[in-house]
Structure formats: C-alpha cells, structure tokens
Design an enzyme around this catalytic site. Sequence first.
Site, PDB file in Angstrom:
ATOM      1  N   ASP A 104       0.809  -1.223   0.000  1.00 32.73           N
ATOM      2  CA  ASP A 104       0.000   0.000   0.000  1.00 32.73           C
ATOM      3  C   ASP A 104       0.838   1.267   0.000  1.00 32.73           C
ATOM      4  OD1 ASP A 104       1.008  -0.047   2.547  1.00 32.73           O
ATOM      5  OD2 ASP A 104      -0.908   0.287   3.558  1.00 32.73           O
ATOM      6  N   GLY A 105       2.173   1.138  -0.057  1.00 29.63           N
ATOM      7  CA  GLY A 105       3.055   2.291  -0.119  1.00 29.63           C
ATOM      8  C   GLY A 105       3.664   2.688   1.206  1.00 29.63           C
ATOM      9  N   GLU A 106       3.201   2.103   2.319  1.00 31.25           N
ATOM     10  CA  GLU A 106       3.819   2.405   3.614  1.00 31.25           C
ATOM     11  C   GLU A 106       5.259   1.905   3.638  1.00 31.25           C
ATOM     12  OE1 GLU A 106       1.580   0.869   6.855  1.00 31.25           O
ATOM     13  OE2 GLU A 106      -0.191   2.117   6.445  1.00 31.25           O
ATOM     14  N   LYS A 152      16.332  41.141 -13.000  1.00 33.11           N
ATOM     15  CA  LYS A 152      15.150  40.674 -13.728  1.00 33.11           C
ATOM     16  C   LYS A 152      13.938  41.520 -13.344  1.00 33.11           C
ATOM     17  CE  LYS A 152      15.187  36.620 -11.971  1.00 33.11           C
ATOM     18  NZ  LYS A 152      14.857  35.219 -11.654  1.00 33.11           N
ATOM     19  N   ARG A 194       9.656  42.265 -14.659  1.00 33.00           N
ATOM     20  CA  ARG A 194       8.533  42.054 -15.574  1.00 33.00           C
ATOM     21  C   ARG A 194       7.847  43.401 -15.810  1.00 33.00           C
ATOM     22  NH1 ARG A 194       7.106  36.724 -16.374  1.00 33.00           N
ATOM     23  NH2 ARG A 194       7.990  35.223 -14.911  1.00 33.00           N
ATOM     24  N   ASP A 225      16.678  23.761 -10.446  1.00 29.11           N
ATOM     25  CA  ASP A 225      15.429  23.003 -10.394  1.00 29.11           C
ATOM     26  C   ASP A 225      14.862  22.889 -11.803  1.00 29.11           C
ATOM     27  OD1 ASP A 225      13.080  21.739  -9.781  1.00 29.11           O
ATOM     28  OD2 ASP A 225      12.340  23.246  -8.393  1.00 29.11           O
ATOM     29  N   THR A 226      14.000  23.800 -12.216  1.00 31.45           N
ATOM     30  CA  THR A 226      13.487  23.739 -13.593  1.00 31.45           C
ATOM     31  C   THR A 226      14.424  24.425 -14.577  1.00 31.45           C
ATOM     32  OG1 THR A 226      12.201  25.766 -13.290  1.00 31.45           O
ATOM     33  CG2 THR A 226      11.096  23.677 -12.789  1.00 31.45           C
ATOM     34  N   ALA A 227      15.464  25.084 -14.066  1.00 31.17           N
ATOM     35  CA  ALA A 227      16.545  25.696 -14.865  1.00 31.17           C
ATOM     36  C   ALA A 227      16.111  26.924 -15.644  1.00 31.17           C
ATOM     37  CB  ALA A 227      17.180  24.672 -15.813  1.00 31.17           C
ATOM     38  N   GLY A 228      14.918  27.447 -15.379  1.00 30.32           N
ATOM     39  CA  GLY A 228      14.464  28.628 -16.105  1.00 30.32           C
ATOM     40  C   GLY A 228      15.317  29.849 -15.830  1.00 30.32           C
TER      41      GLY A 228
END
Length: 317
Positions: A42-44, A197, A199, A227-230
């Site tokens: 069950d993932g435990e 930066k 906006r 992380d997402t490298a943006g």
Amino acid sequence: MSNEALSNIKVFSCNSHPELAQEIADKLGVKLGDSTVKQFSDGEISVSIWESVRGKDVFIIQSTCAPVNDNIMELLIMTDAVKRASAKSVTAVMPYYGYARQDRKAKARDPITSKLVANMLVGAGVDRVVTMDLHANQIQGYFDIPVDHMIGQPLLVEYFKEKNLEDLVVVSPDHGSVTRARNMAKPLNAPIAIIDKRRPEPNKSEIMNIIGDIKGKNCVIVDDMIDTAGTICNAAKALIDLGAKSVYAGATHAVLSGPAIERIEASPIKEMVLLNTMPIPEEKMLDKFTVLSVGEIFAETIARIATNKPVSDLFQE
C-alpha cells in the site's frame, strides 16, 4: 579516525542516494550498516535494522530529494527504529534538505515547510543534522539541536581555478544570490556581475539587465540549486546576447525537475558543474554536465563529529 572512534559509529543508508552513502562509508573505512528499507504493497515504508546499534553513534545518510515525501519518511522511520534499538545518538546526514524553499511566509496563509521538517526530524529523535548549502541560512535556527551546515562552493572554486579561464566574471542569476557570487569570486580573484530581472507587466516576458561588465568575458553563473533551470538558462541567454564570450554554470544541488534538461540542452551554457548531493539519473545526464563528489566532505565531517573535533575548519580559510 582512531579504531576506538570507528568502533562506536554506525553508518546507515536509506534509498535516496546509496552510491554516495557507500562512498562516504568507504572513505571512513567502515561498512554500511545492515538494513532494509522497502515499501508494503500500500506504499507504507518498512525499515528493518539487521545489526545491533545499542550504545552506538548512528549516522543516517539520506538526501530528501525526489521522491521527496518518501525519502523524508524513510529518514524519520529509520531514526525511530534505531532510537528504539537504544542508539546512543542519531545524526541525520542530509546532503540535500528538501522543503527548504518555503522558509518564511511570503504571503498570507503560507506554510513554513522548512520549519515543519525540522520539527519532524527532532520529534523522530534526531540529535544532530549535517547538511549542505541550505536554500536559506536561517533554516539552521529552526532547529533546537546542532546543525553542521557544510559548504559545497569550495569544490566549485577549485574546479574553475583549474580551468584557468581568462577574463573571468562570476555572475549572480538574481539579487538573492549576490552573497554566494561574492564568496565564489573572491578566491577566484574575479569581479562579479548581477542579473537584474523585471517584468514590465503580468504575463509579459522578463526584461534582463546586467549590473557589471560582462562584454567579452568568460562568465560563471552560480546558484545553490538547479530546479526547472528557467532562471539560469534565461540568465545565460541574456549574458550571450549582451556580449559575453562564454557562459559556464555551477550549482550544488541538481534537482533538475520538469523541463530542466531540455532547457539546459538548448541553452548557451557551455558546461554546468554540479555536486552529487543527490543522484542524477542516467537519462538526465548531459554531455555538458560535470559532476563533482561531496563524499570526502561528508566523510570528514562525520569523522570530526565522532572524534569531537571542530567541523568549521573544513571550510574556513
């Protein structure tokens, strides 16, 4: 370390980064503790410790990287297991400390997850935490137990020193990383630049301005994690567009989630230097990645804790 000190420690690994745990154990000259960490249907999470830890100083090596929640629970449950088995002390060795980015209330009704995780660790019975390059230094203050905050930047500095790049500039990808950039620039005897930066309005592309001279220079962008490298890929493009000769990048934690790999592959970054605080899956390894090991730092830290020697000497000039 003396044989006496070695005889009183046990080093265990959960499932997040067994390769790093094995490297640390090898450098210490000890065997990894005999344990099994698996899941019920069950993932435990189920943890079994197959050797005595009574009266021992136990070190559990576990980065709380993806799958973050499973890895945190593994660490908590193994801590509970060894405490109930009469371990003298438990040190959580967390090369990467997950949930660190939510370190304050940025807006109304925000959680502070880095404090929550600290409470969970202490509640489970952790006596000391060893980690590296926290997202925010103040997270150390969320604990009422000792925290040894190791620094990965010297590894990056040493690597770029050996590359002997001319006209080097260390670049902060945003205002929040300026201190990190300064700390790296000093031993490299290089100036810094800062990406500004803004906006112009919601849902409009960011306007990039550069504070500092980067024209015709070899730039190294430094950050604590990718992380997402943006951010880092946008910064690299802005540097090239504004006349930089080449762009390198260096970071401690290779989170590499979402579109990170595609963005880095398509970016003008010539080489990205990462530390192995978490595993990088084979399918995410790019030719432009260089991975340096933190095993020596963590092995030496454990050795010093076990022998009651100062840890600060490892990163003080």
